[in-house]
Design an enzyme around this catalytic site. Sequence first.
Site, short mmCIF file in Angstrom:
data_model
loop_
_atom_site.label_atom_id
_atom_site.label_comp_id
_atom_site.label_asym_id
_atom_site.label_seq_id
_atom_site.Cartn_x
_atom_site.Cartn_y
_atom_site.Cartn_z
N CYS A 112 -12.04 2.47 0.62
CA CYS A 112 -10.71 2.97 1.00
C CYS A 112 -10.26 2.15 2.19
O CYS A 112 -11.04 1.89 3.11
CB CYS A 112 -10.79 4.45 1.38
SG CYS A 112 -9.29 5.10 2.13
N CYS B 55 -4.45 -1.20 -1.85
CA CYS B 55 -4.56 0.25 -1.98
C CYS B 55 -5.55 0.50 -3.10
O CYS B 55 -5.38 -0.06 -4.20
CB CYS B 55 -3.18 0.81 -2.31
SG CYS B 55 -3.17 2.54 -2.82
N ASP C 158 0.88 -1.17 0.00
CA ASP C 158 0.00 0.00 0.00
C ASP C 158 0.92 1.21 0.00
O ASP C 158 2.11 1.09 0.25
CB ASP C 158 -0.89 -0.01 1.26
CG ASP C 158 -1.77 1.23 1.35
OD1 ASP C 158 -2.20 1.73 0.30
OD2 ASP C 158 -2.02 1.70 2.47
N SER C 159 0.34 2.38 -0.24
CA SER C 159 1.13 3.61 -0.17
C SER C 159 1.54 3.92 1.27
O SER C 159 2.51 4.65 1.48
CB SER C 159 0.33 4.76 -0.74
OG SER C 159 -0.91 4.88 -0.08
N GLU D 154 -6.04 8.16 10.72
CA GLU D 154 -4.62 8.16 11.11
C GLU D 154 -4.40 8.86 12.45
O GLU D 154 -3.49 8.52 13.19
CB GLU D 154 -3.77 8.79 10.00
CG GLU D 154 -3.84 7.95 8.72
CD GLU D 154 -2.72 8.21 7.74
OE1 GLU D 154 -1.87 9.09 7.98
OE2 GLU D 154 -2.70 7.51 6.70
N HIS E 52 -8.59 2.80 4.67
CA HIS E 52 -8.65 3.46 5.98
C HIS E 52 -10.04 3.39 6.61
O HIS E 52 -10.17 3.52 7.83
CB HIS E 52 -8.29 4.95 5.84
CG HIS E 52 -6.83 5.23 5.74
ND1 HIS E 52 -6.08 4.89 4.64
CD2 HIS E 52 -5.97 5.86 6.58
CE1 HIS E 52 -4.82 5.29 4.82
NE2 HIS E 52 -4.73 5.87 5.99
#
Lengths: 290, 290
Positions: free
Chosen positions: A204, A93, A30-31, A172, A206
């Site tokens: 996504c 991702c 993933d990034s 995050e 996240h």
Amino acid sequence: MPSPLSFPPIDTGALRCREVMRRKTIGVFDSGVGGLTVLKAIHQRLPLESTAYLGDTARVPYGPRSPEVVIRYCIDNARFLLNQDLKLLVVACNTASAVALDVLQKMLAIPVIGVIEPGARAAIEATKNNRIGIIGTRGTVKSGAYQSAIRKQRGNVELKASACPLFVPLAEEGWTDGPIARLTAARYLAAFDGFGMDTLVLGCTHYPLLRSAIAEVVGEGVSLVDSAQTTAAAVEELLDFRGWKAEGPSDAPPSRHYFVTDQPEPFADVGERFLGEPIRGIERITFPEF
Amino acid sequence: MPSPLSFPPIDTGALRCREVMRRKTIGVFDSGVGGLTVLKAIHQRLPLESTAYLGDTARVPYGPRSPEVVIRYCIDNARFLLNQDLKLLVVACNTASAVALDVLQKMLAIPVIGVIEPGARAAIEATKNNRIGIIGTRGTVKSGAYQSAIRKQRGNVELKASACPLFVPLAEEGWTDGPIARLTAARYLAAFDGFGMDTLVLGCTHYPLLRSAIAEVVGEGVSLVDSAQTTAAAVEELLDFRGWKAEGPSDAPPSRHYFVTDQPEPFADVGERFLGEPIRGIERITFPEF
């Protein structure tokens, strides 16, 4: 009676190959930290598998970057992970899956699984009224990748997609419940007012962290499709199909490797919330041309 | 009576030089759109100056990256802008100023101004009770750059710094007032409860957009130091001191150039709010080694 040598060599080869493949590693990139929700789902579902995770933290985020830049980064990531003795590569991702999955599937000899196709399939399975909402980063929504993956499998669906850029920094920061998360979710999800969806794709990696705030806003009547879970399910399905699944005590104990392209400490701090356990022994790598 | 030739040649040289320098360009770079608040302040204060802005959008954000990576990026940026006929370079990024200003000042023949030193000076001028708060990205706060810049000029100050990571995405999303901005500001600024500061440094180029939400939380008794304004003032001071200020009709009309390292469209969309006017003619550049 045929001599042993006359047995078709393909069978023993395939068997030997399966034994070898079972011990190989699942590569995940993933990034940044987001893909750790996919890795967590893989660990939960397939606890015997060895995994190697690469977070390209020196070049995060991929979302706002152009397709050719993202493809270049993904090739770097895949090239590095291929040296980890992989049986399978997971592009954990959404941006990378939307833009670079085709390229990687054509380039690599091992199977490559993205997060979009499994999420799209799960959404179609979940919907009863054929009205599906999609949320993701601005890049994922704009790419139309979920929309076309869903339409490829079912034509008669109504789709509506909307970007929720603040969900990533909220996840995050760890502000995943409380009034700020709820107000932000309410403000973004107002885009679906009157649409009447019964299914919402969390497009996504996240977003699973904000699941409860999102669920509270959309209400019980809407199924949330978590692409981390659906991707882990697709990984299991593929390993089952090929007979490549690690099989416990007879195989070596599973290993966990973590690589990043910038400082390990912030990755460890933030990533712990995403993986649901402490991350140890993170190794920093550098791409030659970076 | 001395002949004209006996006049010290240094004077005419300096004068000629000043004429040339007046027409040259102010270069400004940042990792993305944030530095546009600094550029806006420069345009307001020095409307006759030509400017060239580089947003390194392919590698944004710099905040979480390691010093050696940031220094490498800053050298790339400076090298590109030097081809724009500069008289002065402004590092309009707190992370880059904290980490790379020294290196750039040693490398380049033209003056280089960062955002930290002017902000630190303004904070010292503003405080009466010698209690100064600092907010910025996690990287800026951790670097201690504002703290040491302030202490270098005045020893007997109480400093407290705290990171506000969500302010950047809030500013980029345009959610700069309303309940989410206020709640976020209140949550972050609670770190200063009981500290008794009379001055707060907005140590990130994005934060001027959230000024009113921040002011509402800290109250009227706290002066906000806006490093965009203070950096523009430092630029004017330096140009005045050297006699390099553009002087209007006799000089060429000022030009405005914008460069980015990734797609121009998102930069234009988000940047407009930061610059306070539409951004036209954005050129995308690529670094050879990138």
